[in-house]
Motif scaffolding. Sequence first.
Motif, PDB file in Angstrom:
ATOM      1  N   GLN A 684      68.991 -50.208 -19.158  1.00  0.00           N
ATOM      2  CA  GLN A 684      68.265 -49.850 -20.383  1.00  0.00           C
ATOM      3  C   GLN A 684      66.851 -49.367 -20.074  1.00  0.00           C
ATOM      4  OE1 GLN A 684      68.947 -53.609 -22.288  1.00  0.00           O
ATOM      5  NE2 GLN A 684      67.056 -54.522 -21.525  1.00  0.00           N
ATOM      6  N   LEU A 685      66.358 -48.581 -21.008  1.00  0.00           N
ATOM      7  CA  LEU A 685      65.028 -47.987 -20.924  1.00  0.00           C
ATOM      8  C   LEU A 685      64.289 -48.352 -22.205  1.00  0.00           C
ATOM      9  CD1 LEU A 685      63.309 -45.923 -19.198  1.00  0.00           C
ATOM     10  CD2 LEU A 685      64.212 -44.146 -20.704  1.00  0.00           C
ATOM     11  N   LEU A 686      63.101 -48.928 -22.073  1.00  0.00           N
ATOM     12  CA  LEU A 686      62.350 -49.387 -23.240  1.00  0.00           C
ATOM     13  C   LEU A 686      61.209 -48.423 -23.551  1.00  0.00           C
ATOM     14  CD1 LEU A 686      61.608 -51.560 -25.375  1.00  0.00           C
ATOM     15  CD2 LEU A 686      60.257 -52.697 -23.593  1.00  0.00           C
ATOM     16  N   LEU A 687      61.125 -48.020 -24.810  1.00  0.00           N
ATOM     17  CA  LEU A 687      60.031 -47.193 -25.305  1.00  0.00           C
ATOM     18  C   LEU A 687      59.252 -48.018 -26.317  1.00  0.00           C
ATOM     19  CD1 LEU A 687      62.174 -45.129 -24.219  1.00  0.00           C
ATOM     20  CD2 LEU A 687      61.376 -43.548 -25.978  1.00  0.00           C
ATOM     21  N   THR A 688      57.949 -48.089 -26.155  1.00  0.00           N
ATOM     22  CA  THR A 688      57.128 -48.889 -27.065  1.00  0.00           C
ATOM     23  C   THR A 688      55.891 -48.104 -27.483  1.00  0.00           C
ATOM     24  OG1 THR A 688      55.852 -50.941 -27.301  1.00  0.00           O
ATOM     25  CG2 THR A 688      56.035 -50.032 -25.077  1.00  0.00           C
ATOM     26  N   CYS A 689      55.501 -48.298 -28.741  1.00  0.00           N
ATOM     27  CA  CYS A 689      54.355 -47.561 -29.273  1.00  0.00           C
ATOM     28  C   CYS A 689      53.747 -48.352 -30.427  1.00  0.00           C
ATOM     29  CB  CYS A 689      54.808 -46.183 -29.767  1.00  0.00           C
ATOM     30  SG  CYS A 689      53.456 -45.118 -30.323  1.00  0.00           S
ATOM     31  N   GLN A 690      52.429 -48.314 -30.555  1.00  0.00           N
ATOM     32  CA  GLN A 690      51.769 -49.019 -31.647  1.00  0.00           C
ATOM     33  C   GLN A 690      52.093 -48.382 -32.994  1.00  0.00           C
ATOM     34  OE1 GLN A 690      50.998 -51.913 -29.876  1.00  0.00           O
ATOM     35  NE2 GLN A 690      49.346 -51.995 -31.367  1.00  0.00           N
ATOM     36  N   GLN A 691      52.241 -47.058 -33.026  1.00  0.00           N
ATOM     37  CA  GLN A 691      52.591 -46.362 -34.260  1.00  0.00           C
ATOM     38  C   GLN A 691      54.057 -45.920 -34.190  1.00  0.00           C
ATOM     39  OE1 GLN A 691      49.742 -45.047 -32.431  1.00  0.00           O
ATOM     40  NE2 GLN A 691      48.512 -46.609 -33.485  1.00  0.00           N
TER      41      GLN A 691
END
Length: 727
Positions: A684-691
């Motif tokens: 798996q690949l995780l993408l994270t962002c505040q917005q």
Amino acid sequence: MTSILQIAVPCPLRQLFDYLSEEPENHWQAGMRVRINFANRSCIGIVIKARDVTSDIDTRKLKAIDEKLDDQALIPDEILKTVLWVSRYYHHPLGECFQAALPKQLRKGETSDLQLENWWFKTDQQSNKKLGTKQQACIDFLNDYPDGISQAAMKAHLGTVLSSLKALEQKNLVKQETFPKLPIAQVELSVPFELNNEQKTVIEAVWQKKAQFQPFLLEGITGSGKTEVYIELTEKIIAEGKQVLILIPEIGLTGQFVDRFKKRLNTNIVVLNSAVSDGDRKQGWLLAKHGLAKVIIGTRSAVFTPLPDAGLIIIDEEHDASYKQQDGLKYHARNVALIRAQKRGIPVLMGSATPSLESLYQVEQQRYQLLQLKQRAGGAALPKVQLIDSNAAHPDHGLSQLLLKNMHQHLNAGNQVILFINRRGYAPVLMCHDCGWQAKCQHCDARMVVHQQRNILFCHHCGFIQRLLEACPECESKQLKSYGAGTEKIEQVLQKHFPDTAVVRVDRDTTQRVNAFNDIVADIKQGQARILVGTQMLAKGHDFHDVTLVGVLDTDQGLYSADFRATENLAQMITQVTGRAGRGDKKGEVIIQSQQPQHPFWESLIQQGYKKTAQDLLQERIDMAMPPVSNWAVIRAEAQERHQAMDFLQAVTSILHSTQQQHVLILGPVPAIMEKKGGRFRAQLLLTCQQRKPLHQLLDQHIQAIGSHKLARKLRWSIDIDPMDLL
């Protein structure tokens, strides 16, 4: 004049497909169904758009549709827009989204006509002659139903009486009319429940916002009467000619939920879940679409039910992970319900004794309005909770002497006891005492679970089954021993300790038969089952007034799990299951066994309650910039070769990094915690962002390139927006 139809096809491709129709554009509406040939197979597609063919369009390569199935749009415009939103937000193929939104028979192309049934009515005509026994029974029965009753209901009460009714019809003593087939409403309504001041305040707050979109979070302790609030609000809404959609997390809760509503509301209620037959699900969906069903009670997929007269959406146990679909279209029913309510301008009431951190965060951000029920309905007291060290418990089954002693006391007093252990089967480990071999699944990185009654080893992850071994396959020793305990072993142990007491096990193994769970609940309420042993199926929303002792076994794994939500889930589960004790006039007691009784989690939860524990956990998430503060998306891949999933996600990483952006943090790829499952290797690949916006923009920009990569065809891959776990 011919036209070109843009059709959503049930396939994993993220695009619409053009087909020819001999009818002009104005004969088509978005939401109609057509039968088409796609990739040499017949399937049902949904028309999204139509346009007339002009001279500058080359149509020679376009296929014609095989059949037009609807004269009017089957899917209402509001549901169509909702599904389009779901497809965009969750980055899932539109055709497969429609598959999730429609009942099976409708997505298979069956007619959208409502089933009809005959109703019989007594006329004002009086008979001059003496009637036969069956005919007189029909007349007497209809006297009790001045508004008529269905032929099916008459048959259920009187047996086969159709010939007698026909004879009475010829004498003009009765008449029949045809109506859409409806669930039979409760005729003998019970006395309305007396609401307390807290409940009245909650109802008034929601009622004031009945004509606008407003999310409410109803935080009510276990046994505080949240269901009575739902019923009272539903009664007020349907009195204005509106419909109410009620979502519940588990099929097992349906029976008691529907019974309580039917005893209070003389209206048409339909149930939509996977335990309902395909024909009844289609009928219920169509009744709701035509405004003939006023109350719709269902599990996750019921959120797509058409509501032409929508007035309120209720989400019970809003924290429950069951609202998140984990396979295929990975939508969250709570989010879809909020979007629908926003578009319709109606309130949403989300209730829970243990609200999710997501909802509590929305309250902090003043997006949800918090309502509270702080006292148990009817004056019942909260149970006394005792935490004990399980290291001194019996090494084989894990039951402490204190727990067994207290069980004797409560049973001798004529009460019921619940023992909760969130592990089904007999034992989680089968091991060779001589060489140390353990029974592991051939297809997963997991141990096989011993199911002694069925004499099998069973993998709870992929479903692989094999016969229980008699000798070690490594050293051929007969010294195979099982370690640990599940519901099956606890049931056996208790039957030996309490030979004259009925012990009932409640887990997925004992409730597979249709209506099995409802039958067990009925036995519990009638007092036939004195000791209940079960998994989290017992923890959710059940109201057993004679349960005065709850024992909680083996909960420590939630304290050290790799899942970032594990502690939140543990706190919710413990609070819910302890809430089953002392819900009536009798005082309740809870005993929790833990090998880590000094852990600060227990002090926080037991001494200060779920609310304080949740606030602390939410602050941790805020400090670490984790959901619900940040927004996550996980791209998952699984393949038969170990390297393929990682190679594909490495390629996805390169594609995503080709865009110059600073907002989205890309982490990985890494193998899944359980790398091998069902014979496939997962990563798996995780993408994270505040917005939220930059995250979706990045996916939108590159999703076609990801889908068309050469490795994408050799494996399975998916996008999970707002994932519930990383396991």
